[in-house]
Design a protein around this motif. Structure first.
Motif, short mmCIF file in Angstrom:
data_model
loop_
_atom_site.label_atom_id
_atom_site.label_comp_id
_atom_site.label_asym_id
_atom_site.label_seq_id
_atom_site.Cartn_x
_atom_site.Cartn_y
_atom_site.Cartn_z
N PRO A 89 6.17 -10.75 2.45
CA PRO A 89 4.74 -10.87 2.10
C PRO A 89 4.10 -9.51 1.83
O PRO A 89 4.47 -8.49 2.41
CB PRO A 89 4.13 -11.53 3.35
CG PRO A 89 5.28 -12.24 4.00
CD PRO A 89 6.50 -11.41 3.72
N VAL A 90 3.13 -9.53 0.94
CA VAL A 90 2.42 -8.31 0.56
C VAL A 90 1.50 -7.88 1.71
O VAL A 90 0.83 -8.72 2.33
CB VAL A 90 1.60 -8.54 -0.72
CG1 VAL A 90 0.77 -7.31 -1.08
CG2 VAL A 90 2.53 -8.92 -1.87
N GLU A 91 1.46 -6.61 1.98
CA GLU A 91 0.55 -6.08 3.00
C GLU A 91 -0.87 -6.09 2.43
O GLU A 91 -1.16 -5.40 1.45
CB GLU A 91 0.95 -4.67 3.40
CG GLU A 91 0.00 -3.98 4.35
CD GLU A 91 -0.18 -4.74 5.65
OE1 GLU A 91 -1.34 -4.91 6.08
OE2 GLU A 91 0.84 -5.18 6.22
N THR A 92 -1.75 -6.88 3.04
CA THR A 92 -3.10 -7.05 2.50
C THR A 92 -4.18 -6.37 3.32
O THR A 92 -5.31 -6.24 2.85
CB THR A 92 -3.44 -8.55 2.42
OG1 THR A 92 -3.35 -9.14 3.73
CG2 THR A 92 -2.48 -9.27 1.48
N SER A 93 -3.86 -5.91 4.54
CA SER A 93 -4.90 -5.36 5.41
C SER A 93 -5.55 -4.12 4.81
O SER A 93 -6.75 -3.89 4.96
CB SER A 93 -4.31 -5.03 6.79
OG SER A 93 -3.24 -4.10 6.66
N ALA A 94 -4.76 -3.30 4.09
CA ALA A 94 -5.30 -2.06 3.52
C ALA A 94 -5.42 -2.15 2.00
O ALA A 94 -5.60 -1.13 1.35
CB ALA A 94 -4.41 -0.88 3.91
#
Length: 500
Positions: free
Chosen positions: A214-219
């Motif tokens: 999954p793509v890191e979305t937090s930043a």
């Protein structure tokens, strides 16, 4: 002086006419070619065919060259001054070897004869490391940039065999594959060759692409997986509470392989978890409709990307970068029947304490202003089905361009008092597009029943692979033959030998 010039000119004209008249005619025939269709292939498939050469008059030649090439081209509007800049990268070049015994002796093509030369290329799943030698900020860039990219930007190649489709790529970016055949003569003086005749046939490549983590979305501000809004009683009135919507990256959309027969609808689903935190004893708002759209983004550049591109924080005004985005409507569904469930923070806390400490609460967390005990939850399952009027390619990142997708979800809800505009809460989720294998069986199962081990070894034998890279502006660099095969050739052959 004028008479001499006239004689020279006349002689040159006759020479040019003779050269044009005796220019060899080359035809490329692909196995399984259908009239009006472009052949499509995927990873590990063989591109089989034959070229024929005929001439009107005897023609001397030195070599017949048959190539399988992959080229990407980009054009970008300059921001600092009027005009355009761009780049071209030849990321794949395979050469079909032709035995010396297959050439006529002497090297002269005779009128009335047809010369045939068969060819076989195998579509690799990786490119040579020499393709991507530029600087990189991310350790994963090298791997992504050496994966085989799909055909992109040519409407003729985006067809489904019946109609022309739009693959939603701008005119400024294109990835193309061709089988090219040339009749060569030695260029005197010098060691090089010149093509006295050449032809190319386009083919479509959609490689097998597996799902990535999954793509890191937090930043990453390009995506929004959680949204919180105040729910008001009406215009210029107080608040009822806060509504929270959250979701995670849905399972990847698996595209059908080229020429694949659909067994079911290509789709995935996204689950939107909702939470309403009342200020007092207010009831949650009634839900309205859920609208889904697919945001298709194509990044392109005149210089190699040193990191994964993002639609935010990108220097759009900077020379040599571009982004083309298209929004594809998917579905508008009524969700009024979705039921809110009343929850208690104290009861849930006791329930969690009585279970294994490793368990986790997957429900949407409280809003930032929540201080009470009672809240409400609901969930909406959103099916994602792709329209047949568009041509989709797998998610990919190459040196000059990238294609990514995002799922945009907008939920409307209703408050007791009338509003000038229907309140909406929206999310934007990353979604990957992968491509399935055309055959479920292994290469050995597909080939072993019809070929011998010796033929299998010849089938995967390395053959003069070149991978020149040219990032200059509209100029080609000299093609350098590195004499290596894509790494998967030797690996795949070793695997087949071990299991044979």
């Amino acid at each position: 002086m004028s008479t001499a010039t006239s004689i020279i000119s006349s002689g040159s004209d006759r020479l040019d006419a003779w050269t044009r008249r005796s220019k060899p005619k080359i035809e490329i025939y692909l196995a399984g070619q259908k009239p009006g269709h472009v052949n499509s292939y995927t990873t590990a498939e063989s591109i089989d065919g034959t070229i024929t050469v005929t001439v009107e008059h005897e023609t001397r030649f030195d070599e017949i060259e048959i190539l399988f090439e992959g080229v990407s081209r980009t054009t970008v509007e300059r921001a600092s001054c009027p005009g355009r800049t761009g780049s071209q990268q030849m990321f794949l070049k395979l050469r079909q070897p032709i035995d010396e015994m297959e050439y006529p002796t002497p090297r002269v093509l005779e009128s009335g004869r047809t010369y045939e030369y068969p060819f076989t290329f195998v579509v690799p799943d990786h490119l040579l490391p020499q393709v991507c030698t530029h600087t990189k900020k991310n350790a994963h860039i090298q791997r992504s940039h050496t994966m085989l990219p799909p055909t992109l930007g040519d409407p003729i190649l985006a067809s489904n065999g019946k109609t022309l489709l739009d693959d939603m790529a701008p005119n400024m970016s294109q990835i193309g594959y061709t089988v090219r055949a040339s009749v060569l003569q030695k260029q005197l003086p010098g060691p090089g060759f010149v093509a006295i005749a050449a032809i190319a046939k386009k083919i479509r490549i959609i490689p097998i692409v597996e799902e990535e983590p999954p793509v890191e979305t937090s930043a990453n501000p390009s995506f929004c997986t959680r949204k919180e809004k105040s729910v008001k009683r009406g215009t210029l009135r107080g608040k009822l509470g806060h509504i929270v919507a959250s979701s995670s990256q849905p399972k990847a959309v698996q595209l059908l392989p080229p020429n694949g027969e659909p067994s079911d609808t290509v789709s995935t689903v996204a689950t939107v978890n909702l939470r309403f935190d009342p200020i007092g004893d207010e009831k949650p708002p009634a839900l309205g409709t859920m609208t889904s759209k697919l945001r298709v983004s194509t990044f392109f550049s005149a210089a190699p990307w040193d990191d994964f591109p993002s639609s935010t924080g990108m220097p759009f005004a900077h020379i040599g970068c571009g982004l083309y985005t298209e929004s594809v409507p998917l579905l508008t569904m009524c969700v009024e029947s979705a039921q809110w469930t009343k929850q208690s923070s104290a009861a849930n806390s006791m329930r969690r304490d009585s279970t294994d400490s490793s368990s986790s609460d997957s429900s949407t967390g409280p809003s930032s202003a929540f201080t009470g005990d009672t809240y409400y939850t609901a969930s909406v399952v959103v099916p994602v089905t792709l329209p047949e009027s568009k041509a989709f390619v797998p998610t990919f990142h190459s040196c000059l361009m990238s294609r990514i997708y995002a799922l945009e979800l907008s939920l409307t809800y209703h408050t007791p008092a009338a509003n000038l505009m229907t309140p909406t809460i929206s999310l934007r989720l990353p979604v990957q597009f992968t491509s399935q294998a055309k055959h479920a069986e292994s290469i050995k199962a597909a080939l072993g029943v019809t070929v011998t081990q010796q033929e299998l070894e010849e089938f995967f034998h390395p053959r003069n692979v070149t991978s020149p890279t040219d990032f200059s502006n509209h100029t080609r660099s000299e093609v350098v033959d590195v004499g290596l095969a894509p790494p998967e050739y030797s690996e795949r052959l070793s695997t087949l030998r071990a299991s044979h």
